[in-house]
Scaffold this motif. Structure first.
Motif, mmCIF file in Angstrom:
data_model
loop_
_atom_site.group_PDB
_atom_site.id
_atom_site.type_symbol
_atom_site.label_atom_id
_atom_site.label_comp_id
_atom_site.label_asym_id
_atom_site.label_seq_id
_atom_site.Cartn_x
_atom_site.Cartn_y
_atom_site.Cartn_z
ATOM 1 N N LEU A 46 0.818 -1.204 0.000
ATOM 2 C CA LEU A 46 0.000 0.000 0.000
ATOM 3 C C LEU A 46 0.854 1.257 0.000
ATOM 4 O O LEU A 46 0.448 2.289 -0.534
ATOM 5 N N LEU A 47 2.038 1.161 0.610
ATOM 6 C CA LEU A 47 2.924 2.315 0.645
ATOM 7 C C LEU A 47 3.473 2.634 -0.728
ATOM 8 O O LEU A 47 3.754 3.803 -1.024
ATOM 9 N N PHE A 48 3.598 1.628 -1.575
ATOM 10 C CA PHE A 48 4.180 1.849 -2.897
ATOM 11 C C PHE A 48 3.362 2.816 -3.749
ATOM 12 O O PHE A 48 3.906 3.814 -4.232
ATOM 13 N N PRO A 49 2.072 2.587 -3.974
ATOM 14 C CA PRO A 49 1.327 3.588 -4.756
ATOM 15 C C PRO A 49 1.238 4.938 -4.065
ATOM 16 O O PRO A 49 1.204 5.977 -4.730
ATOM 17 N N ALA A 50 1.220 4.945 -2.719
ATOM 18 C CA ALA A 50 1.204 6.229 -2.025
ATOM 19 C C ALA A 50 2.515 6.982 -2.258
ATOM 20 O O ALA A 50 2.520 8.209 -2.451
ATOM 21 N N LEU A 51 3.634 6.253 -2.258
ATOM 22 C CA LEU A 51 4.918 6.876 -2.523
ATOM 23 C C LEU A 51 4.987 7.429 -3.938
ATOM 24 O O LEU A 51 5.413 8.569 -4.164
ATOM 25 N N ILE A 52 4.552 6.627 -4.887
ATOM 26 C CA ILE A 52 4.561 7.081 -6.272
ATOM 27 C C ILE A 52 3.630 8.281 -6.450
ATOM 28 O O ILE A 52 3.972 9.276 -7.101
ATOM 29 N N GLY A 53 2.438 8.189 -5.853
ATOM 30 C CA GLY A 53 1.490 9.294 -5.981
ATOM 31 C C GLY A 53 2.024 10.580 -5.380
ATOM 32 O O GLY A 53 1.855 11.664 -5.953
ATOM 33 N N VAL A 56 4.766 11.962 -7.776
ATOM 34 C CA VAL A 56 4.164 12.515 -8.987
ATOM 35 C C VAL A 56 3.425 13.812 -8.678
ATOM 36 O O VAL A 56 3.476 14.779 -9.451
ATOM 37 N N TYR A 57 2.749 13.867 -7.541
ATOM 38 C CA TYR A 57 2.021 15.078 -7.149
ATOM 39 C C TYR A 57 2.976 16.256 -6.980
ATOM 40 O O TYR A 57 2.702 17.368 -7.444
ATOM 41 N N ALA A 58 4.104 16.021 -6.316
ATOM 42 C CA ALA A 58 5.096 17.085 -6.165
ATOM 43 C C ALA A 58 5.673 17.496 -7.515
ATOM 44 O O ALA A 58 5.931 18.691 -7.757
ATOM 45 N N GLY A 59 5.865 16.524 -8.395
ATOM 46 C CA GLY A 59 6.370 16.851 -9.726
ATOM 47 C C GLY A 59 5.389 17.667 -10.542
ATOM 48 O O GLY A 59 5.788 18.529 -11.339
ATOM 49 N N TRP A 60 4.096 17.426 -10.379
ATOM 50 C CA TRP A 60 3.093 18.209 -11.102
ATOM 51 C C TRP A 60 3.115 19.675 -10.700
ATOM 52 O O TRP A 60 2.886 20.555 -11.516
ATOM 53 N N GLN A 318 7.491 11.190 -15.099
ATOM 54 C CA GLN A 318 6.710 12.388 -14.830
ATOM 55 C C GLN A 318 7.248 13.203 -13.650
ATOM 56 O O GLN A 318 6.595 14.153 -13.230
ATOM 57 N N SER A 319 8.424 12.863 -13.125
ATOM 58 C CA SER A 319 8.908 13.471 -11.894
ATOM 59 C C SER A 319 10.196 14.244 -12.141
ATOM 60 O O SER A 319 10.924 13.972 -13.109
ATOM 61 N N PRO A 320 10.504 15.200 -11.260
ATOM 62 C CA PRO A 320 11.796 15.888 -11.343
ATOM 63 C C PRO A 320 12.942 14.977 -10.915
ATOM 64 O O PRO A 320 12.721 13.852 -10.453
ATOM 65 N N LEU A 321 14.176 15.489 -11.024
ATOM 66 C CA LEU A 321 15.353 14.644 -10.837
ATOM 67 C C LEU A 321 15.432 14.071 -9.430
ATOM 68 O O LEU A 321 15.709 12.880 -9.251
ATOM 69 N N PHE A 322 15.182 14.902 -8.399
ATOM 70 C CA PHE A 322 15.306 14.395 -7.036
ATOM 71 C C PHE A 322 14.296 13.279 -6.767
ATOM 72 O O PHE A 322 14.595 12.305 -6.065
ATOM 73 N N ALA A 323 13.090 13.411 -7.326
ATOM 74 C CA ALA A 323 12.078 12.374 -7.151
ATOM 75 C C ALA A 323 12.432 11.122 -7.957
ATOM 76 O O ALA A 323 12.158 9.996 -7.526
ATOM 77 N N LEU A 327 12.685 7.372 -6.408
ATOM 78 C CA LEU A 327 11.904 6.253 -6.937
ATOM 79 C C LEU A 327 12.810 5.131 -7.439
ATOM 80 O O LEU A 327 12.515 3.951 -7.238
ATOM 81 N N ALA A 328 13.899 5.486 -8.108
ATOM 82 C CA ALA A 328 14.817 4.461 -8.612
ATOM 83 C C ALA A 328 15.479 3.678 -7.483
ATOM 84 O O ALA A 328 15.892 2.527 -7.682
ATOM 85 N N LEU A 329 15.581 4.287 -6.302
ATOM 86 C CA LEU A 329 16.129 3.580 -5.146
ATOM 87 C C LEU A 329 15.059 2.839 -4.347
ATOM 88 O O LEU A 329 15.322 1.752 -3.817
ATOM 89 N N GLY A 330 13.869 3.416 -4.246
ATOM 90 C CA GLY A 330 12.846 2.847 -3.380
ATOM 91 C C GLY A 330 12.060 1.715 -4.000
ATOM 92 O O GLY A 330 11.759 0.710 -3.334
#
Length: 425
Positions: A46-53, A56-60, A318-323, A327-330
């Protein structure tokens, strides 16, 4: 003396206390139901889609994608429409109320009023969440003011509240196709009430949303007034409350309980025969191969794996570099935990345990399986993140860094497994 004690206890019960006790019991039952299936592994999923969301929200907010700029305003009303057509008016009626509460009109009306307040508060929470998620579209793309977003929220909340009470009254008055037709007509009216103001000009939208909010509140109060005066829908309220209490259980067992007692001989999509995949006869290879085929024969596990890959690639793109780095690590770490849980469950099956595998073979088999199933996701995420940030050279660097990170995580998992086994001994 006993009679006086019973009388004092009866007088201590009030409408508010009765309603509060029923609400507390409902949420306790829901917590117990979900507690039977939710453990730390499920929480990770459940944490995975919340993390992605969240990423992505911050990137938007930082850099809205192109498709968001072309989305019309009425498209943002689609999630609130789902809330409007799915809202329930909670009365917390019970079968035993027939013995006492139905005979006491003030108690029945009091519980309905408390149920109306509970429903209104309950609809405000998902409404706030929906429009909070839509803020990048409403404010960042369409340039709406926060006051106009508040009007949108008020309109969606009031329309959903009116729809909940309206459908409750329809359930109490009609049966069969008449009930379904009336509910369908009401849902269409609610959708139009939320959709039409978004099609007006920018200058008239604020007034239209304000009028929609006021009309929704007025309709909800009028419908509630009719509900308070209507006495023949108690059985319907009890039936709807049974469905509300069982909704969590029904959601959990929807893929478990067979609806029809049919005998089905299902075959897996792949590896329908027991052919070997690798020539090596080493015990670790044989065990890893069997665990891999067990994984690929389960559609649920394949669906999880594909979800990690597809959602991860979408979030990274869809995300900036820091995100992207986070994501690539998590995400590979979460997939690694899923595969580790699968290999432990597979090794614990009775058929597999009878061969008495050595700990070294189990550890090597886990390393192989994690490498086979985590490497595609980790390498693709690293490649996409590197290419999006630095082009072709970034693609090569991202792939190499992801491979090194995967090697580190795989060895760390094996070391943690050995440490846990030593402590258990």
């Amino acid at each position: 003396m006993t009679s006086s004690g019973n009388n004092s206890a009866a007088r201590a019960w009030t409408i508010r206390r009765l309603f509060r006790k029923r609400v507390a019991r409902f949420w306790k039952e829901q917590r117990q139901v979900w507690g039977t299936v939710v453990d730390w592994v499920v929480l990770c999923y459940l944490l995975f889609p919340a993390l992605i969301g969240g990423v992505v929200y911050a990137g938007w907010w930082a850099d809205p994608p192109a498709w968001m700029a072309s989305a019309p305003l009425w498209a943002a009303q689609l999630p609130p429409m789902l809330l409007a057509v799915g809202a329930r008016f909670r009365t917390f009626a019970e079968d035993a109320d027939m013995l006492f509460l139905v005979q006491r009109g003030e108690w029945r009306r009091g519980l309905l009023l408390y149920g109306f307040a509970y429903t209104a508060a309950g609809l405000a929470v998902p409404g706030l969440l929906i429009y909070a998620l839509l803020l990048p579209v409403l404010m960042g793309v369409h340039g709406m003011q926060l006051s106009h977003v508040a009007l949108l929220l008020a309109a969606a909340w009031s329309v959903s509240l009116a729809g909940a009470v309206w459908r409750n009254r329809i359930h109490g008055r009609f049966r069969g196709w008449r009930k379904e037709a009336c509910i369908g007509a009401v849902n269409v009216m609610l959708i139009l009430a939320l959709l039409l103001p978004s099609l007006l000009s920018a200058g008239a939208q604020a007034a239209a949303w304000l009028g929609c909010a006021l009309a929704g509140v007025g309709a909800a109060l009028l419908l509630l007034r009719g509900k308070l005066r209507q006495d023949g829908d108690f059985a319907s309220d009890v039936r709807l409350e049974h469905l509300a209490r069982l909704s969590g259980t029904a959601l959990l067992v929807r893929d478990v309980v067979q609806r029809k007692p049919l005998i089905r001989l299902d075959k897996p999509l792949v590896f329908r025969r027991s052919q070997r995949l690798f020539r090596s006869g080493a015990p670790s290879v044989v065990l890893a191969e069997s665990a891999l085929k067990s994984f690929l024969r389960q559609w649920l596990m394949i669906r999880y794996w594909i979800s990690f890959l597809s959602l991860g690639l979408f979030a990274v793109s869809q995300s900036p570099l820091f995100a992207q780095i986070a994501l690539a690590l998590g995400i590979p770490l979460l997939v690694n935990m899923m595969i580790q849980n699968h290999i432990l469950n597979f090794a614990g099956e009775a058929f597999v345990r009878q061969f008495r595998w050595e700990d070294g073979n189990l550890r090597k088999a886990g390393e192989r399986l994690r490498l086979w199933l985590v490497a595609p996701i980790a390498l693709m995420l690293g490649a996409v993140a590197g290419y999006d940030a630095f082009g072709f050279l970034g693609l090569m660097a991202g792939t190499l860094l992801s491979a090194a990170y995967l090697w580190f995580v795989n060895n760390l998992t094996s070391a943690f497994g050995r440490l846990r086994a030593t402590r258990s001994d």
